[in-house]
Design a protein around this motif. Structure first.
Motif, short mmCIF file in Angstrom:
data_model
loop_
_atom_site.label_atom_id
_atom_site.label_comp_id
_atom_site.label_asym_id
_atom_site.label_seq_id
_atom_site.Cartn_x
_atom_site.Cartn_y
_atom_site.Cartn_z
N CYS A 129 -15.01 7.12 0.79
CA CYS A 129 -15.77 7.74 -0.29
C CYS A 129 -15.54 7.07 -1.64
O CYS A 129 -16.45 6.99 -2.48
CB CYS A 129 -15.41 9.23 -0.39
N LEU A 130 -14.31 6.59 -1.85
CA LEU A 130 -13.96 6.00 -3.14
C LEU A 130 -14.02 4.48 -3.13
O LEU A 130 -13.62 3.82 -4.09
CB LEU A 130 -12.53 6.44 -3.53
N ASN A 131 -14.56 3.91 -2.03
CA ASN A 131 -14.69 2.45 -1.89
C ASN A 131 -13.36 1.73 -2.07
O ASN A 131 -13.27 0.69 -2.74
CB ASN A 131 -15.73 1.91 -2.89
N GLN A 132 -12.32 2.28 -1.49
CA GLN A 132 -11.00 1.66 -1.55
C GLN A 132 -10.77 0.86 -0.27
O GLN A 132 -10.50 1.41 0.78
CB GLN A 132 -9.92 2.73 -1.70
N THR A 133 -10.91 -0.45 -0.39
CA THR A 133 -10.84 -1.30 0.80
C THR A 133 -9.47 -1.92 1.00
O THR A 133 -9.17 -2.43 2.08
CB THR A 133 -11.88 -2.42 0.70
N GLU A 134 -8.62 -1.94 -0.05
CA GLU A 134 -7.33 -2.60 0.06
C GLU A 134 -6.21 -1.69 -0.44
O GLU A 134 -6.45 -0.69 -1.11
CB GLU A 134 -7.31 -3.89 -0.77
N GLY A 135 -4.98 -2.09 -0.11
CA GLY A 135 -3.81 -1.39 -0.65
C GLY A 135 -3.37 -0.20 0.19
O GLY A 135 -4.10 0.29 1.06
N VAL A 136 -2.14 0.23 -0.09
CA VAL A 136 -1.57 1.40 0.58
C VAL A 136 -1.76 2.61 -0.32
O VAL A 136 -1.46 2.57 -1.51
CB VAL A 136 -0.06 1.19 0.85
N HIS A 137 -2.28 3.69 0.25
CA HIS A 137 -2.53 4.92 -0.51
C HIS A 137 -1.64 6.05 0.02
O HIS A 137 -1.26 6.05 1.19
CB HIS A 137 -4.01 5.31 -0.43
N ILE A 138 -1.32 6.97 -0.87
CA ILE A 138 -0.39 8.04 -0.53
C ILE A 138 -1.02 9.41 -0.75
O ILE A 138 -1.62 9.66 -1.80
CB ILE A 138 0.91 7.90 -1.36
N LEU A 139 -0.93 10.26 0.26
CA LEU A 139 -1.43 11.63 0.18
C LEU A 139 -0.23 12.56 0.39
O LEU A 139 0.48 12.45 1.39
CB LEU A 139 -2.50 11.89 1.25
N GLN A 140 0.00 13.42 -0.58
CA GLN A 140 1.15 14.33 -0.53
C GLN A 140 0.67 15.78 -0.51
O GLN A 140 -0.35 16.12 -1.10
CB GLN A 140 2.06 14.10 -1.73
N ARG A 141 1.46 16.61 0.16
CA ARG A 141 1.14 18.03 0.23
C ARG A 141 2.42 18.84 0.02
O ARG A 141 3.46 18.52 0.60
CB ARG A 141 0.54 18.38 1.60
N MET A 142 2.34 19.84 -0.82
CA MET A 142 3.46 20.75 -1.02
C MET A 142 2.97 22.16 -0.79
O MET A 142 2.09 22.65 -1.49
CB MET A 142 4.04 20.62 -2.44
#
Length: 352
Positions: A102-115
């Motif tokens: 959706c955000l056109n992020q084709t490269e890199g490592v992304h982090i999703l956190q939940r608390m």
């Protein structure tokens, strides 16, 4: 207004001598697909800010030392946490993939956190549940228990909010966990861990200063729980001007640390004895009072020892003498060079 609030907080801490009123059970979850040096999925459970166990995608579940017996006696708890972690791992990984598209992020490592977790007031019985997401270290979504909807603080989170809102069965499951199951777990963990969870630990307090012109920092570390206040006084009266309080931060061993700075640039040497630093921990009558004393301050700018100064001075003198001797010798050789050359020339050419 700020001064009044500080005074009220200190008064409450002084008056409340029992155990902490609010208790919490918190799950902190991190998903980082594509990461090389760490597991893709890590989940840690905390009771009153103390870790009781963790789960990662490499080795599975591992209770902390004090909690091994509990999970051995209650294998259903370990099974539940393992199942929830597996499901959360796949869900978060799929959510990141959807966000990247959706955000056109084709490269890199992304982090999703939940608390997610709950707080329980053991005096009033009040329960407060929460469930929050962060994406690439920014607030992303928050669950509203009153309206049973997700709140999107960022525009790029709206599509995910709509997707989450569409799963009605998930709302009931979330509500059931936050309002009923989480508090039940928390109370059970508190009963088991009462011996070591609710034992107050006083800190070690030190005075620190980076340079002679820097503020003096009153630093406390190793205390538990994290319900504490720290302030500077002059003649027994709390100071609000010229002080800079820091936040309470966690240590690796489950204890906490905090500090508060005092600007001493305008404090005369004879007035230092009028200042002191006070540390107060909730539920403990004993307060730690540390006098402002120059001899007790730990610094990085202490003067060199006398023997070191003597050694350096001797080395400088020796080096100077060596240089002078060398210069004198070179000058002497240059002065003698022409005469020696003439005598040698005459010996080689006797006819001239």
């Amino acid at each position: 207004m700020e001064k009044k609030m500080k005074c009220v907080l200190i008064l409450l801490l002084c008056c409340h001598v029992g155990s902490p009123v609010k208790h919490s059970l918190k799950y902190f979850i991190t998903e980082t697909p594509g990461a090389q040096s760490i597991p893709e999925f890590v989940a840690v459970a905390f009771v009153d800010e103390v870790p009781i166990g963790d789960f990662n995608s490499v080795r599975g579940a591992k209770p902390k030392k004090d909690w091994i017996k509990f999970f051995e006696d209650h294998p259903e708890h370990l099974e539940w946490h393992s199942l929830q972690s597996h499901e959360s791992h796949h869900f978060l990984k799929a959510t990141i993939e959807t966000l990247r598209q959706c955000l056109n992020q084709t490269e890199g490592v992304h982090i999703l956190q939940r608390m997610k977790g709950c707080e329980w007031d053991d005096e009033t019985g009040e329960i407060n549940g929460y469930d929050q997401y962060g994406y690439d270290r920014e607030d992303f979504l928050a669950y509203d228990l009153k309206t049973l909807t997700w709140i999107a603080p960022k525009p790029h989170a709206v599509l995910t909010k709509m997707r989450f809102d569409a799963h009605e069965h998930q709302f009931e499951s979330n509500k059931n966990f936050l309002v009923y199951q989480c508090p039940d777990f928390l109370k059970e963990y508190l009963r088991y861990g009462k011996r070591f969870l609710q034992t107050a630990v006083l800190p070690k307090v030190s005075l620190l200063q980076k340079t002679p012109s820097s503020p003096v920092s009153c630093h406390a570390t190793g205390f538990y729980p994290d319900r504490a206040v720290m302030f500077w006084r002059k003649d027994g009266v709390q100071l609000h001007e010229g002080v800079d309080p820091g936040e309470i931060l966690p240590n690796n061993d489950g204890t906490f640390q905090m500090s508060i700075d005092l600007n001493v640039s305008s404090v005369t040497p004879e007035d230092w004895q009028r200042y002191d630093c006070v540390f107060q921990l909730a539920g403990v009558n004993e307060h730690i009072i540390t006098k402002l004393d120059k001899t007790a301050i730990r610094t990085n700018w202490a003067e060199k020892p006398a023997d070191m100064v003597t050694f350096i001075s001797a080395a400088v003198v020796l080096l100077t003498v060596t240089i002078i001797t060398a210069v004198a010798f070179v000058a002497y050789k240059k002065k003698k060079a022409p005469d020696d050359g003439s005598e040698q020339s005459e010996r080689l050419n006797p006819q001239s």
